[in-house]
Design an enzyme around this catalytic site. Structure first.
Site, PDB file in Angstrom:
ATOM      1  N   ASP A  67     -72.156   5.909  19.607  1.00 50.41           N
ATOM      2  CA  ASP A  67     -71.436   7.047  18.763  1.00 50.41           C
ATOM      3  C   ASP A  67     -71.888   6.437  17.259  1.00 50.41           C
ATOM      4  OD1 ASP A  67     -69.143   8.761  18.582  1.00 50.41           O
ATOM      5  OD2 ASP A  67     -68.963   7.411  16.216  1.00 50.41           O
ATOM      6  N   ILE A  78     -62.904  12.884  11.036  1.00 46.97           N
ATOM      7  CA  ILE A  78     -64.530  13.894  10.483  1.00 46.97           C
ATOM      8  C   ILE A  78     -64.102  15.234   9.708  1.00 46.97           C
ATOM      9  CG2 ILE A  78     -65.059  15.093  12.677  1.00 46.97           C
ATOM     10  CD1 ILE A  78     -67.078  12.694   9.771  1.00 46.97           C
ATOM     11  N   SER A 127     -54.365  21.653  16.351  1.00 47.42           N
ATOM     12  CA  SER A 127     -55.106  20.306  16.858  1.00 47.42           C
ATOM     13  C   SER A 127     -53.310  19.858  17.189  1.00 47.42           C
ATOM     14  CB  SER A 127     -54.839  19.096  14.961  1.00 47.42           C
ATOM     15  OG  SER A 127     -55.613  18.151  15.056  1.00 47.42           O
ATOM     16  N   ARG A 128     -52.864  18.799  17.946  1.00 44.62           N
ATOM     17  CA  ARG A 128     -51.212  18.149  18.308  1.00 44.62           C
ATOM     18  C   ARG A 128     -50.815  17.301  17.424  1.00 44.62           C
ATOM     19  NH1 ARG A 128     -54.167  13.706  22.520  1.00 44.62           N
ATOM     20  NH2 ARG A 128     -54.905  13.048  20.606  1.00 44.62           N
ATOM     21  N   LYS A 165     -70.961  16.128  17.313  1.00 48.79           N
ATOM     22  CA  LYS A 165     -71.885  15.361  18.112  1.00 48.79           C
ATOM     23  C   LYS A 165     -71.014  14.315  18.650  1.00 48.79           C
ATOM     24  CE  LYS A 165     -71.889  11.601  16.550  1.00 48.79           C
ATOM     25  NZ  LYS A 165     -71.111  10.333  15.559  1.00 48.79           N
TER      26      LYS A 165
END
Ligand code: NAP
Length: 306
Positions: free
Chosen positions: A166, A12, A34-35, A88
């Site tokens: 979801d 997303i 971010s990993r 969300k």
């Protein structure tokens, strides 16, 4: 100018957040935490903690990782004095979202629990049209193919991942925005694959405070045409929001459609909130999902495999 960092550079973030930020002059994307993923020409950190420890000059973070890690990331960002935008759903539980709202208020920071579907083209005109109508019945059909839209997303089947809720919570975010009265769950059935913690399908029966029935049918295994529709029967005819709220039909006639502006709308709203030091945290859609998990009957169905 809001100096912002994206946390959790996945589907997303790439599909929607990056283009929306690039198109909005109120923002400068200064870092990504971010990993595994990074962006050319943007500072990268392997975690939000590393970003905050580095003392980078940022005003806000946009949290785009799955909900199971939302609370810890948001708590940490607020504690460091950053405004926070939440993808969300805003959390894995209602209690943690409540705790975040209190933390943001005490710190004088903005917390925005986003519901992108509320910014779809047909939603606001639908709300306005329904205001003066007598509503008789509502039917939600939200059916998509999880293998197409969520390939490899194992988190969806874990606690907090919500399964078919979801996408289903997007429908609930729309109906809680367009219907004039509160509604609540009377009955629900959740079909949970034998190897998963969350449902692959669900049927929900709500009623509003005036006794109007609201039925929802969520399915994560729909192949072929995908369905994201809401039908509202009224004394003045039928209103249909189709394609996730992007098209509005009144008695079968298309009255509103347009380009996808959902995330442009979210970032415009967040800029407004930050400028006014206000928060916008509406948990109504998440509360309905929690009620379904609390009150629904469970049926075990065939295992799910990618
Ligand atoms: P995703 O691609 O699977 O996850 C986003 C990124 O979050 C991952 O690439 C990963 O990046 C990071 N992440 C995953 N698990 C993590 C963990 N345990 N701890 C820290 N970081 C983790 O999922 P997505 O589709 O973008 O969805 C993310 C959120 O956006 C969900 O809440 C979803 O409901 C919402 N959303 C998704 C869509 C959609 O169409 N996909 C639409 C609207 C909203 P690293 O491995 O690099 O850390």
């Amino acid at each position: 100018m809001i100096r912002i960092a994206i946390v959790g550079l996945g589907k997303i973030a790439r599909d929607q957040h990056l283009p929306a930020l690039a198109a909005n002059p109120d923002y400068e994307l200064v870092a990504v935490a971010s990993r595994n993923a990074q962006l050319d020409d943007v500072a990268h950190y392997p975690s939000l903690s590393a970003l905050l420890e580095d003392g980078s000059a940022i005003d806000a973070v946009s949290l785009c990782a799955p909900a199971a890690v939302r609370y810890e990331q948001a708590r940490e960002a607020l504690a460091a004095g950053k405004h926070v935008m939440l993808e969300k759903p805003p959390g894995a539980t209602l209690s943690e979202v409540d705790a975040l709202a209190r933390q943001a208020e005490a710190a004088g920071l903005s917390l925005f629990a986003t519901w992108h579907s509320r910014y779809a083209q047909g939603v606001q005109p639908a709300r306005e049209w329904l205001e003066a109508k007598r509503i008789q019945a509502v039917r939600i059909e939200w059916k998509e193919d999880v293998r197409v839209w969520h390939p490899g997303q194992a988190w969806i089947w874990e606690p907090g991942g919500m399964g078919v809720f979801d996408p289903g919570i997007n429908a609930l975010s729309i109906v809680t925005a367009i219907l004039p009265r509160p509604f609540f769950l009377k009955e629900a059935t959740l079909q949970v694959p034998g190897n998963c913690q969350t449902p692959v399908a669900a049927q929900l029966a709500f009623v509003d405070s005036a006794g109007v029935p609201i039925a929802a049918d969520f399915d994560f295994l729909q192949t072929g045409p995908q369905t994201w529709d809401i039908h509202v029967d009224t004394d003045a005819g039928r209103l249909t929001l189709s394609k996730g709220g992007s098209e509005l039909y009144l008695d079968g006639q298309l009255t509103h459609q347009g380009p996808d502006r959902e995330y442009a709308g979210l970032y415009a709203r967040f800029a407004e909130l930050v400028a006014q030091n206000r928060s916008d945290v509406d948990v109504a859609p998440l509360r309905h999902v929690a009620d379904a998990f609390l009150y629904g009957r469970r049926e075990t169905v065939a295992e799910f495999h990618e």
